[in-house]
Scaffold this active site. Structure first.
Site, PDB file in Angstrom:
ATOM      1  N   TYR A   1      -2.617  -1.356  10.289  1.00 10.92           N
ATOM      2  CA  TYR A   1      -2.673  -1.609   8.842  1.00 10.92           C
ATOM      3  C   TYR A   1      -1.401  -1.080   8.180  1.00 10.92           C
ATOM      4  O   TYR A   1      -0.731  -1.812   7.430  1.00 10.92           O
ATOM      5  CB  TYR A   1      -3.909  -0.917   8.242  1.00 10.92           C
ATOM      6  CG  TYR A   1      -3.987  -1.031   6.734  1.00 10.92           C
ATOM      7  CD1 TYR A   1      -4.474  -2.197   6.135  1.00 10.92           C
ATOM      8  CD2 TYR A   1      -3.563   0.008   5.908  1.00 10.92           C
ATOM      9  CE1 TYR A   1      -4.534  -2.314   4.752  1.00 10.92           C
ATOM     10  CE2 TYR A   1      -3.621  -0.110   4.528  1.00 10.92           C
ATOM     11  CZ  TYR A   1      -4.114  -1.271   3.959  1.00 10.92           C
ATOM     12  OH  TYR A   1      -4.164  -1.396   2.579  1.00 10.92           O
TER      13      TYR A   1
ATOM     14  N   SER B   1       0.851  -1.195   0.000  1.00  7.40           N
ATOM     15  CA  SER B   1       0.000   0.000   0.000  1.00  7.40           C
ATOM     16  C   SER B   1       0.886   1.244   0.000  1.00  7.40           C
ATOM     17  O   SER B   1       2.005   1.197   0.541  1.00  7.40           O
ATOM     18  CB  SER B   1      -0.866   0.008   1.266  1.00  7.40           C
ATOM     19  OG  SER B   1      -1.506   1.257   1.422  1.00  7.40           O
TER      20      SER B   1
HETATM   21  N1  NAP Z   1      -8.576  -0.174  -1.598  1.00  8.95           N
HETATM   22  C1  NAP Z   1      -7.536   0.529  -1.236  1.00  8.95           C
HETATM   23  O1  NAP Z   1      -7.621   1.764  -1.062  1.00  8.95           O
HETATM   24  C2  NAP Z   1      -6.201  -0.144  -1.044  1.00  8.95           C
HETATM   25  C3  NAP Z   1      -5.069   0.664  -0.983  1.00  8.95           C
HETATM   26  C4  NAP Z   1      -3.825   0.078  -0.795  1.00  8.95           C
HETATM   27  C5  NAP Z   1      -3.735  -1.309  -0.679  1.00  8.95           C
HETATM   28  N2  NAP Z   1      -4.851  -2.063  -0.747  1.00  8.95           N
HETATM   29  C6  NAP Z   1      -4.693  -3.518  -0.582  1.00  8.95           C
HETATM   30  O2  NAP Z   1      -5.308  -4.203  -1.652  1.00  8.95           O
HETATM   31  C7  NAP Z   1      -5.669  -5.521  -1.227  1.00  8.95           C
HETATM   32  C8  NAP Z   1      -7.090  -5.812  -1.653  1.00  8.95           C
HETATM   33  O3  NAP Z   1      -7.986  -4.984  -0.918  1.00  8.95           O
HETATM   34  P1  NAP Z   1      -9.274  -4.312  -1.564  1.00  8.95           P
HETATM   35  O4  NAP Z   1      -9.114  -2.862  -1.456  1.00  8.95           O
HETATM   36  O5  NAP Z   1      -9.563  -4.919  -2.872  1.00  8.95           O
HETATM   37  O6  NAP Z   1     -10.389  -4.690  -0.482  1.00  8.95           O
HETATM   38  P2  NAP Z   1     -11.491  -5.864  -0.458  1.00  8.95           P
HETATM   39  O7  NAP Z   1     -12.414  -5.772  -1.593  1.00  8.95           O
HETATM   40  O8  NAP Z   1     -12.029  -5.849   0.924  1.00  8.95           O
HETATM   41  O9  NAP Z   1     -10.608  -7.164  -0.694  1.00  8.95           O
HETATM   42  C9  NAP Z   1      -9.951  -7.852   0.313  1.00  8.95           C
HETATM   43  C10 NAP Z   1     -10.058  -9.334  -0.023  1.00  8.95           C
HETATM   44  O10 NAP Z   1      -9.274 -10.077   0.908  1.00  8.95           O
HETATM   45  C11 NAP Z   1      -9.994 -11.231   1.260  1.00  8.95           C
HETATM   46  N3  NAP Z   1      -9.580 -11.643   2.608  1.00  8.95           N
HETATM   47  C12 NAP Z   1      -9.583 -10.896   3.742  1.00  8.95           C
HETATM   48  N4  NAP Z   1      -9.193 -11.635   4.786  1.00  8.95           N
HETATM   49  C13 NAP Z   1      -8.922 -12.880   4.293  1.00  8.95           C
HETATM   50  C14 NAP Z   1      -8.503 -14.097   4.892  1.00  8.95           C
HETATM   51  N5  NAP Z   1      -8.273 -14.209   6.215  1.00  8.95           N
HETATM   52  N6  NAP Z   1      -8.319 -15.169   4.089  1.00  8.95           N
HETATM   53  C15 NAP Z   1      -8.550 -15.094   2.758  1.00  8.95           C
HETATM   54  N7  NAP Z   1      -8.976 -13.968   2.144  1.00  8.95           N
HETATM   55  C16 NAP Z   1      -9.165 -12.886   2.913  1.00  8.95           C
HETATM   56  C17 NAP Z   1     -11.466 -10.831   1.212  1.00  8.95           C
HETATM   57  O11 NAP Z   1     -12.289 -11.931   0.899  1.00  8.95           O
HETATM   58  P3  NAP Z   1     -13.102 -12.741   2.042  1.00  8.95           P
HETATM   59  O12 NAP Z   1     -13.672 -11.721   2.991  1.00  8.95           O
HETATM   60  O13 NAP Z   1     -14.141 -13.497   1.271  1.00  8.95           O
HETATM   61  O14 NAP Z   1     -12.118 -13.651   2.666  1.00  8.95           O
HETATM   62  C18 NAP Z   1     -11.478  -9.838   0.061  1.00  8.95           C
HETATM   63  O15 NAP Z   1     -11.811 -10.481  -1.156  1.00  8.95           O
HETATM   64  C19 NAP Z   1      -5.452  -5.544   0.299  1.00  8.95           C
HETATM   65  O16 NAP Z   1      -4.237  -6.178   0.593  1.00  8.95           O
HETATM   66  C20 NAP Z   1      -5.389  -4.074   0.656  1.00  8.95           C
HETATM   67  O17 NAP Z   1      -4.648  -3.833   1.821  1.00  8.95           O
HETATM   68  C21 NAP Z   1      -6.077  -1.530  -0.929  1.00  8.95           C
END
Ligand code: NAP
Length: 251
Positions: free
Chosen positions: A152, A139
Site C-alpha cells: 500500500y 497518502s
Molecule cells: N482512510 C484513510 O486513513 C486514508 C489515508 C490515506 C489515504 N487514503 C486513500 O483515500 C482513498 C479513499 O479511501 P477511503 O479511506 O475512503 O476508503 P473506502 O471507504 O474503502 O473507499 C475506497 C473506495 O474505492 C473503491 N474501490 C476500491 N477498489 C476499486 C476498484 N477496483 N474499482 C473501482 N472502485 C474501487 C471502493 O468502492 P467499491 O468497493 O464499491 O469498488 C470504495 O468506495 C484511497 O485511495 C485511500 O488509499 C485513505
C-alpha cells in the site's frame, strides 16, 4: 480550480473520503458523478443527493476502463475535474510462506495502475476543456511507510511520483494536477479505520481539505494539519523519528 459549476468524476465515490468529497462538491453546485464497483452503494449516495450520477466501474479492468472513457466522453463531454480516489489497503506479512503475491498485485493494480488507466482514458477530454483539474489521492504513508501495509505504502509513493511527472508534462495545458494527501481517516479502508479514535473524523478531514482548495485554488498539494508531520518528515529532518513512531510495535 473553480469550486462550482464543474463536472466532477470521483472514483470510489460511494464511500469514505470519495463520498465525503462527492457530497462537498455537490453542495457547492457541481455536477457530480461517482464511480465504483458496488452499484448498490453508489445508488444509496445518489439517492441522498438528488441529481448526483453513478457509473459502475472496476478500475482494475483495463478494457472496462477504456470502454468507460469512450462512453463517458459522450455522456459527460464537459468533464473538467477527475478525482482519482479509489483505493484498497491490505495488511501483509512479508515473511509468510508461500508469499502473498496476490495481495501485492491487487494493491498495485488498484492503487497505481487503476488511476493511471483512468487518467489515460479521460485525459483527451480533460485537456480540451478551458480549465480542468486532476486530483490524485495518495497518502501520508507515501512519505513515511507504515510497515504493516508495505505494498500500500509503495503504491502510494509511486502514485506521488507519477503525479509529479503528470503535472510537469501537463504544465503547458489547461489541466492542473493536485495531490490530496490524507492522514489516517475514519473510513472503511482497513478493518480498524472506521472506529479508531486515533484516526481523523471523516467530516473534519473533508471540511479541512475543501477549505485548503477554497483558500488557494492554485495549490498543488492538499495536506491537512494532521498529515504535515508525515508529508514533510524528510524536509524537516524528522523522518527517522517519525518512521519509528509510526511503526512502533508494528510488523
Ligand atoms: N482512510 C484513510 O486513513 C486514508 C489515508 C490515506 C489515504 N487514503 C486513500 O483515500 C482513498 C479513499 O479511501 P477511503 O479511506 O475512503 O476508503 P473506502 O471507504 O474503502 O473507499 C475506497 C473506495 O474505492 C473503491 N474501490 C476500491 N477498489 C476499486 C476498484 N477496483 N474499482 C473501482 N472502485 C474501487 C471502493 O468502492 P467499491 O468497493 O464499491 O469498488 C470504495 O468506495 C484511497 O485511495 C485511500 O488509499 C485513505
Amino acid at each position: 480550480m473553480n469550486m462550482s459549476e464543474n463536472t466532477v468524476l470521483i472514483t470510489g465515490g460511494g464511500s469514505g473520503i470519495g463520498r465525503g468529497l462527492a457530497e462537498a462538491f455537490y453542495r457547492l453546485g457541481n455536477q457530480v458523478i461517482i464511480a465504483g464497483r458496488r452499484q448498490v452503494v453508489l445508488d444509496q449516495v445518489a439517492a441522498a443527493n438528488p441529481g448526483m450520477r453513478t457509473i459502475q466501474l472496476d478500475i482494475d479492468n483495463p478494457d472496462a476502463v477504456k470502454e468507460f472513457g469512450k462512453k463517458f466522453a459522450v455522456e459527460f463531454p464537459g468533464l473538467n475535474v477527475l478525482i482519482n480516489n479509489a483505493g484498497i489497503q491490505r495488511v501483509e506479512n512479508l515473511l509468510a510462506q508461500p508469499p502473498d503475491l496476490e495481495t501485492i498485485q491487487a494493491t498495485f493494480t488498484t492503487n497505481l495502475l487503476g488511476p493511471i488507466r483512468v487518467t489515460a482514458a479521460l485525459l483527451p477530454l480533460l485537456i480540451r476543456q478551458e480549465q480542468s483539474t486532476i486530483i490524485n489521492v495518495t497518502s501520508g504513508l507515501a512519505f513515511v511507510p507504515g510497515s504493516a501495509v508495505p505494498s500500500y505504502c509503495a503504491s502510494k509513493a509511486a502514485m506521488h511520483s507519477y503525479t509529479l511527472s503528470l503535472r510537469q508534462q501537463l504544465r503547458n495545458t489547461t489541466t492542473a494536477v493536485i495531490e490530496l494527501i490524507p492522514p489516517y481517516v475514519q473510513t472503511d479502508l482497513g478493518p480498524s479505520h472506521g472506529n479508531d479514535p486515533r484516526a481523523m473524523k471523516l467530516s473534519d478531514f473533508v471540511d479541512e481539505a475543501m477549505m485548503i482548495i477554497l483558500k488557494d485554488p492554485t495549490t498543488t498539494e492538499i495536506v491537512v494539519e494532521r498529515c504535515r508531520h508525515l508529508r514533510f518528515a524528510a524536509e524537516t529532518g524528522t523522518f527517522d523519528a517519525t518512521f519509528k513512531w509510526l511503526n512502533n510495535g508494528m510488523a
